[in-house]
Design an enzyme around this catalytic site. Structure first.
Site, PDB file in Angstrom:
ATOM      1  N   SER A 207      -4.814   0.023   3.167  1.00 32.92           N
ATOM      2  CA  SER A 207      -5.198   1.427   3.320  1.00 32.92           C
ATOM      3  C   SER A 207      -5.827   1.682   4.678  1.00 32.92           C
ATOM      4  O   SER A 207      -5.569   2.716   5.307  1.00 32.92           O
ATOM      5  CB  SER A 207      -6.177   1.825   2.208  1.00 32.92           C
ATOM      6  OG  SER A 207      -5.553   1.817   0.948  1.00 32.92           O
TER       7      SER A 207
ATOM      8  N   GLY B  63      -8.074  14.176   7.189  1.00 32.82           N
ATOM      9  CA  GLY B  63      -8.748  15.063   6.246  1.00 32.82           C
ATOM     10  C   GLY B  63      -7.833  16.127   5.684  1.00 32.82           C
ATOM     11  O   GLY B  63      -7.648  17.187   6.310  1.00 32.82           O
TER      12      GLY B  63
ATOM     13  N   GLN C 263       8.454 -19.522 -24.907  1.00 35.70           N
ATOM     14  CA  GLN C 263       9.432 -18.471 -24.678  1.00 35.70           C
ATOM     15  C   GLN C 263       8.796 -17.147 -24.273  1.00 35.70           C
ATOM     16  O   GLN C 263       9.297 -16.476 -23.362  1.00 35.70           O
ATOM     17  CB  GLN C 263      10.288 -18.275 -25.939  1.00 35.70           C
ATOM     18  CG  GLN C 263      11.224 -19.439 -26.229  1.00 35.70           C
ATOM     19  CD  GLN C 263      12.077 -19.185 -27.460  1.00 35.70           C
ATOM     20  OE1 GLN C 263      11.931 -18.160 -28.134  1.00 35.70           O
ATOM     21  NE2 GLN C 263      12.966 -20.125 -27.767  1.00 35.70           N
TER      22      GLN C 263
ATOM     23  N   PRO D 113     -12.162  18.654  -2.646  1.00 36.01           N
ATOM     24  CA  PRO D 113     -12.691  18.408  -3.999  1.00 36.01           C
ATOM     25  C   PRO D 113     -11.906  19.127  -5.098  1.00 36.01           C
ATOM     26  O   PRO D 113     -11.739  18.587  -6.191  1.00 36.01           O
ATOM     27  CB  PRO D 113     -14.130  18.932  -3.909  1.00 36.01           C
ATOM     28  CG  PRO D 113     -14.494  18.781  -2.465  1.00 36.01           C
ATOM     29  CD  PRO D 113     -13.234  19.049  -1.710  1.00 36.01           C
TER      30      PRO D 113
ATOM     31  N   CYS E 210       3.313  13.715   7.601  1.00 38.66           N
ATOM     32  CA  CYS E 210       2.464  12.531   7.755  1.00 38.66           C
ATOM     33  C   CYS E 210       2.395  11.749   6.451  1.00 38.66           C
ATOM     34  O   CYS E 210       2.453  10.509   6.452  1.00 38.66           O
ATOM     35  CB  CYS E 210       1.052  12.948   8.187  1.00 38.66           C
ATOM     36  SG  CYS E 210       0.976  13.807   9.774  1.00 38.66           S
TER      37      CYS E 210
ATOM     38  N   SER F  44      -3.454  17.661  -5.409  1.00 40.60           N
ATOM     39  CA  SER F  44      -1.995  17.763  -5.456  1.00 40.60           C
ATOM     40  C   SER F  44      -1.478  19.093  -4.920  1.00 40.60           C
ATOM     41  O   SER F  44      -0.277  19.234  -4.679  1.00 40.60           O
ATOM     42  CB  SER F  44      -1.503  17.572  -6.898  1.00 40.60           C
ATOM     43  OG  SER F  44      -1.788  16.269  -7.359  1.00 40.60           O
TER      44      SER F  44
ATOM     45  N   GLU G  98      -1.636   9.772  -2.080  1.00 37.30           N
ATOM     46  CA  GLU G  98      -0.357  10.073  -1.435  1.00 37.30           C
ATOM     47  C   GLU G  98       0.664  10.608  -2.444  1.00 37.30           C
ATOM     48  O   GLU G  98       1.863  10.397  -2.312  1.00 37.30           O
ATOM     49  CB  GLU G  98       0.234   8.845  -0.707  1.00 37.30           C
ATOM     50  CG  GLU G  98      -0.740   8.002   0.074  1.00 37.30           C
ATOM     51  CD  GLU G  98      -1.368   8.731   1.246  1.00 37.30           C
ATOM     52  OE1 GLU G  98      -1.076   9.912   1.438  1.00 37.30           O
ATOM     53  OE2 GLU G  98      -2.167   8.112   1.952  1.00 37.30           O
ATOM     54  N   GLY G  99       0.179  11.313  -3.463  1.00 33.72           N
ATOM     55  CA  GLY G  99       1.056  11.909  -4.463  1.00 33.72           C
ATOM     56  C   GLY G  99       0.984  11.180  -5.783  1.00 33.72           C
ATOM     57  O   GLY G  99       1.290   9.998  -5.869  1.00 33.72           O
TER      58      GLY G  99
END
Length: 399
Positions: A105, A144, A293, A148, A252, A152, A377-378
């Site tokens: 990150s 930035g 197994q 808050p 970006c 999304s 990032e989504g």
């Protein structure tokens, strides 16, 4: 054509069952090995303690070392950047996150968000002032966008930049900002009378503060901050001239999400290999648990998803290098690979049993880190809707 005799086939490698290493060039492998060695020397001996303490000590020194090996803004060209291929950048992200998501990150936000924004949308003055020092790790950057109440849905951001004569005055707050409290420069996105614009903000500007966010149970070896902008006055030249509207910050984010497609597979690889080694040596009922197994079924499923994910990442990297990678395809990779990486980590934890929750092993650390990677990032839902819109020919289900 007859099949190759088994005597001439290369041996089966449990850590590379598909032979994906054959897809890489010598230069690709050199980049990968350089980053892998750096993490082995500088991160792995300390990361469990950093995670337990909830800090990343010496972050500025680490940034300079990452700059020295060319890992910061490495896929950008000029201004001291390495000009590496997308595949090479992806391999670096994989190796960094194989150590810890917080380290990846740090590099992603520096190179794919802050540096990329300046490189892609900034003025020549911006590029010359900031990029060489950022590429060297002498200046750390942050990005930035998230607020808050607006994660999304960045179009609803409340941070506002108002003209005052020839200056801009910014007011607002940003949240969950990696590198914020150690950054020397912030790329801040704000509403204006003419739509959303980006600003290059030196963090020593009066009215800018970045209190660190604590009490995290994920990405603990990473600096996460709030950004507070209280009448931050900037000259007219601070605005990114080539970015207008949401296309700037979303471009970006696409660059950063691509790194996550690779990086998440690094975390998954570490957990898979840890579980594989453990299964070969841990004995129950008089023999290694890898001989049962159910354990072999888990290992097989983990290997399949891990190496499918790496193959997907490599395919997307080749498309990016060819200039053919679409944002929807990045969403495809981010959605699949992070989701599968978390499942691999959780399955690895079951193989390790109670030892799986101990910091003596890396599995739980990676699993909790990936909970953040799944969201930033989504979110899963956002990438599902990006794909859904594309698959249905443009039917928009976001609202």
């Amino acid at each position: 054509m007859s099949a190759t005799p088994s005597s001439k086939l290369p041996p089966f490698d449990p850590r590379d069952p598909l032979g994906l290493d054959d897809l890489l060039t010598d230069e690709d492998r050199a980049v990968r090995d350089t980053v892998r060695q750096w993490t082995a020397d500088r991160v792995l001996p300390h990361i469990a303690q950093w995670y337990e303490d909830g800090e990343l000590p010496g972050i500025r020194e680490l940034a300079r070392e990452l700059g020295a090996i060319g890992a910061l803004g490495m896929s950008l060209t000029g201004y001291g950047c390495a000009g590496a291929s997308a595949v090479q950048y992806g391999l670096a992200c994989l190796e960094l996150e194989a150590a810890d998501s917080g380290i990846r990150s740090l590099v992603s936000v520096q190179g794919s968000l802050a540096m990329y924004a300046i490189w892609r949308f900034g003025s020549e003055e911006h590029k010359r002032q900031w990029l060489p020092r950022m590429a060297a790790g002498e200046v750390i950057g942050c990005f930035g966008l998230t607020e808050p109440d607006h994660g999304s849905d960045p179009a609803g951001m409340r941070t506002y930049a108002k003209r005052d004569g020839s200056d801009w005055v910014l007011n607002g707050r940003k949240m969950w900002i990696t590198n914020g409290s150690v950054a020397g420069v912030a790329v801040v996105w704000a509403q204006t009378d003419d739509g959303i614009r980006g600003f290059v903000v030196p963090t020593d500007t009066l009215g800018f503060t970045a209190p660190e966010i604590t009490h995290k149970w994920s990405l603990r070896a990473s600096v996460t901050s709030e950004l507070v902008l209280d009448d931050v006055r900037l000259p007219a030249a601070a605005v990114l001239p080539e970015a207008k509207g949401l296309r700037g910050p979303l471009g970006c984010l696409s660059h950063a999400r691509y790194g996550i497609v690779w990086g998440s597979m690094g975390a998954a690889r570490t957990c898979f290999e840890t579980a594989l080694d453990y299964a070969r040596t841990r004995e129950q009922f008089g023999r290694p648990i890898g001989g049962f197994q159910l354990t072999q079924a888990k290992l097989a499923d983990m290997a399949v998803e891990l190496h499918k994910g790496i193959l997907l990442a490599h395919h997307l990297g080749m498309r990016m290098d060819a200039g053919r990678l679409r944002p929807e395809q990045i969403s495809f990779g981010k959605l699949n690979n992070v989701r599968e990486a978390i499942e691999i980590c959780r399955t690895a934890r079951t193989i390790l049993g109670a030892n799986g929750i101990s910091l003596e092993y890396p599995v739980m650390r990676h699993a909790t880190n990936l909970e953040s990677v799944l969201t930033y990032e989504g979110t899963v839902e956002m990438h599902q809707l990006v794909l859904g819109k594309a698959l249905t020919g443009g039917l928009d289900a976001f609202r």
